[in-house]
Every structure is written in C-alpha cells, then in structure tokens.
Scaffold this motif. Structure first.
Motif, mmCIF file in Angstrom:
data_model
loop_
_atom_site.group_PDB
_atom_site.id
_atom_site.type_symbol
_atom_site.label_atom_id
_atom_site.label_comp_id
_atom_site.label_asym_id
_atom_site.label_seq_id
_atom_site.Cartn_x
_atom_site.Cartn_y
_atom_site.Cartn_z
ATOM 1 N N GLU A 281 0.819 -1.208 0.000
ATOM 2 C CA GLU A 281 0.000 0.000 0.000
ATOM 3 C C GLU A 281 0.858 1.265 0.000
ATOM 4 N N LEU A 282 2.079 1.142 0.480
ATOM 5 C CA LEU A 282 2.976 2.294 0.488
ATOM 6 C C LEU A 282 3.248 2.782 -0.932
ATOM 7 N N LEU A 283 3.327 1.850 -1.874
ATOM 8 C CA LEU A 283 3.510 2.239 -3.280
ATOM 9 C C LEU A 283 2.325 3.059 -3.766
ATOM 10 N N ASP A 284 1.117 2.671 -3.369
ATOM 11 C CA ASP A 284 -0.072 3.430 -3.743
ATOM 12 C C ASP A 284 -0.021 4.836 -3.157
ATOM 13 N N LEU A 285 0.420 4.927 -1.902
ATOM 14 C CA LEU A 285 0.526 6.230 -1.248
ATOM 15 C C LEU A 285 1.529 7.116 -1.971
ATOM 16 N N LEU A 286 2.682 6.572 -2.328
ATOM 17 C CA LEU A 286 3.698 7.346 -3.039
ATOM 18 C C LEU A 286 3.208 7.776 -4.415
ATOM 19 N N ARG A 287 2.510 6.886 -5.102
ATOM 20 C CA ARG A 287 1.949 7.247 -6.417
ATOM 21 C C ARG A 287 0.893 8.341 -6.273
ATOM 22 N N SER A 288 0.064 8.232 -5.242
ATOM 23 C CA SER A 288 -0.949 9.266 -4.994
ATOM 24 C C SER A 288 -0.288 10.607 -4.699
ATOM 25 N N ALA A 289 0.784 10.581 -3.921
ATOM 26 C CA ALA A 289 1.508 11.816 -3.618
ATOM 27 C C ALA A 289 2.066 12.439 -4.895
ATOM 28 N N GLU A 290 2.590 11.611 -5.785
ATOM 29 C CA GLU A 290 3.102 12.130 -7.055
ATOM 30 C C GLU A 290 1.992 12.771 -7.879
ATOM 31 N N ARG A 291 0.796 12.178 -7.855
ATOM 32 C CA ARG A 291 -0.335 12.767 -8.581
ATOM 33 C C ARG A 291 -0.757 14.098 -7.961
ATOM 34 N N VAL A 292 -0.771 14.170 -6.628
ATOM 35 C CA VAL A 292 -1.110 15.427 -5.953
ATOM 36 C C VAL A 292 -0.089 16.499 -6.311
ATOM 37 N N LEU A 293 1.199 16.138 -6.290
ATOM 38 C CA LEU A 293 2.244 17.096 -6.631
ATOM 39 C C LEU A 293 2.115 17.563 -8.079
ATOM 40 N N ALA A 294 1.789 16.645 -8.972
ATOM 41 C CA ALA A 294 1.601 17.022 -10.370
ATOM 42 C C ALA A 294 0.413 17.964 -10.525
ATOM 43 N N ALA A 295 -0.642 17.719 -9.767
ATOM 44 C CA ALA A 295 -1.850 18.544 -9.863
ATOM 45 C C ALA A 295 -1.661 19.933 -9.264
ATOM 46 N N THR A 296 -0.832 20.032 -8.209
ATOM 47 C CA THR A 296 -0.645 21.330 -7.556
ATOM 48 C C THR A 296 0.503 22.122 -8.152
ATOM 49 N N GLY A 297 1.252 21.501 -9.028
ATOM 50 C CA GLY A 297 2.369 22.206 -9.656
ATOM 51 C C GLY A 297 3.383 22.659 -8.631
ATOM 52 N N GLU A 298 3.705 23.934 -8.661
ATOM 53 C CA GLU A 298 4.723 24.485 -7.779
ATOM 54 C C GLU A 298 4.192 24.887 -6.406
ATOM 55 N N ALA A 299 2.899 24.763 -6.157
ATOM 56 C CA ALA A 299 2.310 25.277 -4.916
ATOM 57 C C ALA A 299 2.950 24.692 -3.664
ATOM 58 N N VAL A 300 3.170 23.389 -3.626
ATOM 59 C CA VAL A 300 3.755 22.768 -2.436
ATOM 60 C C VAL A 300 5.209 23.199 -2.284
ATOM 61 N N ALA A 301 5.947 23.234 -3.380
ATOM 62 C CA ALA A 301 7.355 23.623 -3.318
ATOM 63 C C ALA A 301 7.513 25.067 -2.849
ATOM 64 N N LEU A 302 6.534 25.899 -3.108
ATOM 65 C CA LEU A 302 6.610 27.309 -2.722
ATOM 66 C C LEU A 302 5.957 27.602 -1.384
ATOM 67 N N CYS A 303 5.463 26.590 -0.708
ATOM 68 C CA CYS A 303 4.841 26.767 0.610
ATOM 69 C C CYS A 303 5.811 27.507 1.524
ATOM 70 N N PRO A 304 5.385 28.591 2.166
ATOM 71 C CA PRO A 304 6.306 29.355 3.016
ATOM 72 C C PRO A 304 6.781 28.597 4.255
ATOM 73 N N VAL A 305 6.073 27.570 4.671
ATOM 74 C CA VAL A 305 6.475 26.816 5.860
ATOM 75 C C VAL A 305 7.334 25.606 5.490
ATOM 76 N N TYR A 306 6.902 24.808 4.521
ATOM 77 C CA TYR A 306 7.589 23.560 4.212
ATOM 78 C C TYR A 306 8.310 23.547 2.870
ATOM 79 N N GLY A 307 8.034 24.487 2.028
ATOM 80 C CA GLY A 307 8.659 24.517 0.722
ATOM 81 C C GLY A 307 10.006 25.201 0.752
ATOM 82 N N THR A 308 10.602 25.325 -0.428
ATOM 83 C CA THR A 308 11.859 26.026 -0.590
ATOM 84 C C THR A 308 11.558 27.351 -1.270
ATOM 85 N N PRO A 309 11.833 28.473 -0.602
ATOM 86 C CA PRO A 309 11.579 29.767 -1.237
ATOM 87 C C PRO A 309 12.291 29.879 -2.572
#
Length: 116
Positions: A82-110
C-alpha cells in the motif's frame, strides 16, 4: 474552545514524518523497485553506511520495511504494498498542484534561496 483532534491523527502524523525526510523517501523509492542491501543503497544514494543504516532502522521501527538474511547479507524490502499506492498518490497530488507545495512558506523552498 479549541478542539484537540491530535490523538486520532498521531499515527498518520508519524507516518508522514517518516516519509518527510529526503533520505528516507529516497530509500523507499529505491526499495519500491526491489530489494537492496545497505551496500547497494550507499552506492546508489552516495551516502555513508552509518547514515543509510540509521534511516533503515527508522523505517523498520515504523513497520514500513523489513529485511531477510541470506548468508552474511541483509536484503531490505518494503513490507506494505500500500505504500507504493501512497507514493503514487503523492506524485499525482504534486503534479496537480504544480509548484504550490514547493513554494509553501512553511515547508517549501523559497524561490530565491538554494534548495536544502
């Protein structure tokens, strides 16, 4: 009056914290393609044996990986498909949000600072 919803979320928080470390995530991604020995992981990830062993111990403690012994070698593998499913789901979420997570002021990289 604040509602404390933390107790029911504690296991999920621990899971995501275990996945939140770049080295542990890299190890899990590698193990998704099959078993590996510590020496394989150190070579592929370019990390010291002690670093890899420390992260493998953490992932074992979390129940995400385990190992089997063959002669003098230990082969590490994912314990939960199931961990593989979770990782694949995370990749889909990241693809859908584009740069939003990477630019998060708390957890992303400015955008104007070097990565990690």
């Amino acid at each position: 009056m604040a509602i404390d919803c933390t107790p029911g979320l504690a296991p999920a928080v621990a899971l995501f914290r275990s996945l939140g470390d770049p080295t542990r995530l890299a190890i899990l991604r590698r193990l998704a393609s099959g078993e590996a020995r510590v020496v394989d992981l150190t070579g592929e990830l370019g990390l010291a044996q002690s670093t890899v062993s420390k992260h493998l111990a953490c992932l074992r403690d979390c129940g995400l990986i385990d190992y089997r012994v063959e002669g003098r070698q230990s082969f590490y593998a994912l314990t939960r498909p199931e961990l593989l499913d979770l990782l694949r789901s995370a990749e889909r979420v990241l693809a859908a949000t584009g740069e939003a997570v990477a630019l998060c002021p708390v957890y992303g990289t400015p955008a104007n600072s070097p990565a990690g």
